[in-house]
Scaffold this motif. Structure first.
Motif, mmCIF file in Angstrom:
data_model
loop_
_atom_site.group_PDB
_atom_site.id
_atom_site.type_symbol
_atom_site.label_atom_id
_atom_site.label_comp_id
_atom_site.label_asym_id
_atom_site.label_seq_id
_atom_site.Cartn_x
_atom_site.Cartn_y
_atom_site.Cartn_z
ATOM 1 N N ASP A 1 0.809 -1.219 0.000
ATOM 2 C CA ASP A 1 0.000 0.000 0.000
ATOM 3 C C ASP A 1 0.844 1.272 0.000
ATOM 4 O O ASP A 1 0.421 2.320 -0.503
ATOM 5 N N LEU A 2 2.057 1.167 0.555
ATOM 6 C CA LEU A 2 2.937 2.340 0.606
ATOM 7 C C LEU A 2 3.168 2.951 -0.774
ATOM 8 O O LEU A 2 3.459 4.143 -0.896
ATOM 9 N N GLY A 3 3.046 2.131 -1.809
ATOM 10 C CA GLY A 3 3.295 2.582 -3.178
ATOM 11 C C GLY A 3 2.286 3.596 -3.694
ATOM 12 O O GLY A 3 2.466 4.157 -4.775
ATOM 13 N N GLY A 4 1.227 3.839 -2.929
ATOM 14 C CA GLY A 4 0.239 4.825 -3.355
ATOM 15 C C GLY A 4 0.196 6.050 -2.455
ATOM 16 O O GLY A 4 -0.723 6.864 -2.553
ATOM 17 N N ARG A 5 1.170 6.172 -1.548
ATOM 18 C CA ARG A 5 1.089 7.186 -0.486
ATOM 19 C C ARG A 5 2.045 8.362 -0.660
ATOM 20 O O ARG A 5 3.032 8.274 -1.368
ATOM 21 N N TYR A 6 1.710 9.419 0.076
ATOM 22 C CA TYR A 6 2.570 10.603 0.205
ATOM 23 C C TYR A 6 2.921 10.793 1.670
ATOM 24 O O TYR A 6 2.111 10.520 2.559
ATOM 25 N N SER A 7 4.110 11.305 1.911
ATOM 26 C CA SER A 7 4.486 11.759 3.243
ATOM 27 C C SER A 7 5.514 12.842 3.019
ATOM 28 O O SER A 7 6.522 12.623 2.347
ATOM 29 N N TYR B 1 0.804 15.753 4.917
ATOM 30 C CA TYR B 1 -0.199 14.706 4.701
ATOM 31 C C TYR B 1 -0.573 14.050 6.017
ATOM 32 O O TYR B 1 0.189 14.115 6.988
ATOM 33 N N GLY B 2 -1.735 13.392 6.018
ATOM 34 C CA GLY B 2 -2.194 12.714 7.226
ATOM 35 C C GLY B 2 -1.933 11.213 7.177
ATOM 36 O O GLY B 2 -1.641 10.655 6.115
ATOM 37 N N GLY B 3 -2.056 10.568 8.326
ATOM 38 C CA GLY B 3 -1.876 9.107 8.384
ATOM 39 C C GLY B 3 -0.455 8.679 8.095
ATOM 40 O O GLY B 3 -0.218 7.588 7.576
ATOM 41 N N THR B 4 0.498 9.553 8.409
ATOM 42 C CA THR B 4 1.874 9.344 7.949
ATOM 43 C C THR B 4 2.849 8.910 9.041
ATOM 44 O O THR B 4 4.033 8.738 8.764
ATOM 45 N N GLU B 5 2.350 8.739 10.277
ATOM 46 C CA GLU B 5 3.300 8.474 11.370
ATOM 47 C C GLU B 5 4.157 7.233 11.107
ATOM 48 O O GLU B 5 5.381 7.257 11.274
ATOM 49 N N MET B 6 3.504 6.159 10.644
ATOM 50 C CA MET B 6 4.265 4.924 10.393
ATOM 51 C C MET B 6 5.203 5.085 9.201
ATOM 52 O O MET B 6 6.301 4.515 9.181
#
Ligand SMILES: *Cc1c(COP(=O)(O)O)cnc(C)c1O
Length: 393
Positions: A43-49, A59-64
């Motif tokens: 799933d990390l492949g679709g995320r921003y941080s 961005y949100g939901g980024t702590e991990m």
């Protein structure tokens, strides 16, 4: 035609099967451990941080994701013993851009090794110099010895006073006398940059230019040639002032999203290199020498006998053209025999070392016979049957 064409999912599947049946001798590539591939496919492949200068994540939901990023950065710093590591660059080329933007200005001059002598095409006039507005002068170099002509270099650098000297080659078989180059750079006020794209895994394993970071202001390169992958780039320095500039030249200048799945995969691969790097690099160097010698003894002309190479690369000679055809012909003939090599006359030992091959005499004879036109497909099947993946935890 459209209806008969397999779906891309099927094509990817077929490609995976194809790769299982071929032997890879491309110097720019490496084998990916299954846990590295696992991280890439998450799933990390679709995320921003993106941590902003004030510390807030845009961005949100980024702590991990931030934790994964920090762990990867820590692993890279541990691996190279560097004070600072920039792990976001999407490739060695982007790492080069970031490093140059952090050390030179428009209209400055750098010195680098010419393409003719195995230097990287990106530093030639038409590419990064034209794009970023700087000039490249060539470092005097002896092709035969694969060495910088240090006296001529000192003379030329003293005249030109380049803002940066960029070492590193795409055809890269011998380390440099970095102590001597550092002295020259100190005299001429030049920053010393080391493009280790091809050899980052060997530098990490301390078997090729282990002093790269000790003498250079910046060591940068790809993470997928002798490094264990995934495809990407890193920039390392011990200089805090440079580290700040490097950091400023990443987001919104040379790239934006750093691809968090890739960063996770990089951290896992770096951990494998921390564990296995020295043993891996040791095997690479000995495999390269024996494979080169076996090929040369069997009548395939390899350059730089009797030492051949100190890295993962074997450079074939153009003396082979008359008997066996040019490099493109040789590459095609190898490919028909399930051996993958580039069309530039380079053979690399990173991937065959990763799959645990150590009998370079037998392999050399198989490759030699393939170049000479024999059908070696069943012998390749045999070689692959005896392989077992190494250096993955
Ligand atoms: C391969 C290479 C690069 C470019 O690296 P990428 O990871 O493909 O962007 C830069 N410099 C040198 C010397 C190289 O060999």
């Amino acid at each position: 035609m459209g209806e008969l064409m397999a779906s891309i999912v099927e094509m990817v599947d077929n490609y995976g099967r194809y790769r299982r049946d071929v032997l890879n001798l491309q110097a720019s590539e490496n084998f990916l451990c299954s846990h590295v591939k696992m991280a890439l496919g998450t799933d990390l492949g679709g995320r921003y941080s993106h941590v902003m200068p004030d510390g807030r994540n845009a961005y949100g939901g980024t702590e991990m994701i931030e934790n994964i990023f920090n762990e990867t950065e820590r692993n890279i710093k541990t691996l190279y013993g560097s004070k600072f590591a920039e792990i976001r660059p999407l490739g060695g080329h982007i790492a080069a851009e970031i490093s140059l933007l952090s050390t030179i200005q428009k209209n400055d001059t750098i010195m680098a090794i010419s393409e003719e002598n195995g230097g990287y095409t990106g530093y030639m006039e038409n590419y990064l110099p034209n794009m970023l507005g700087f000039k490249t002068e060539f470092i005097p170099y002896s092709e035969e010895k694969q060495e910088i002509d240090y006296d001529s270099f000192e003379k030329k650098a003293t005249e030109i006073k380049p803002k940066a000297v960029v070492l590193g080659q795409s055809f890269f078989v011998k380390h440099y006398d970095l102590g001597r180059i550092r002295e020259i750079c100190d005299k001429t006020g030049s920053k010393l940059l080391y493009d280790g794209s091809h050899v980052m895994g060997l530098v990490a394993g301390k078997k090729f230019q282990p002093d790269a970071l000790k003498y250079s202001d910046i060591l940068f390169g790809s993470t997928h040639k002798t490094f264990f992958g995934p495809q990407g780039g890193i920039v390392l320095t011990n200089n805090e002032e440079l580290a700040e500039k490097i950091n400023e030249n990443v987001v919104w200048k040379t790239m934006d999203n750093y691809h968090p799945n890739r960063i996770a995969a990089l951290g896992i691969a770096a951990q494998d290199l921390i564990t296995f790097g020295e043993s891996y690099a040791g095997w690479i160097v000995s495999n390269t020498y024996t494979l080169a010698r076996t090929l040369n003894d069997s009548g395939i002309a390899v350059k730089y006998a009797p030492w051949y190479s100190e890295s993962h690369q074997i450079i074939l000679s153009k003396d082979n053209f008359q008997k066996y055809g040019d490099f493109k012909t040789i590459s095609k003939r190898l490919e028909n025999n399930r051996i993958i090599a580039d069309t530039e006359g380079r053979l690399g030992t990173a991937e065959i070392t990763r799959i645990g091959l150590t009998d370079m005499v037998t392999l050399g004879e198989v490759v030699s016979d393939a170049i000479k036109g024999k059908d070696v497909r069943s012998r390749i099947t045999e070689v692959l049957r005896n392989s077992s993946i190494k250096f993955c935890r």
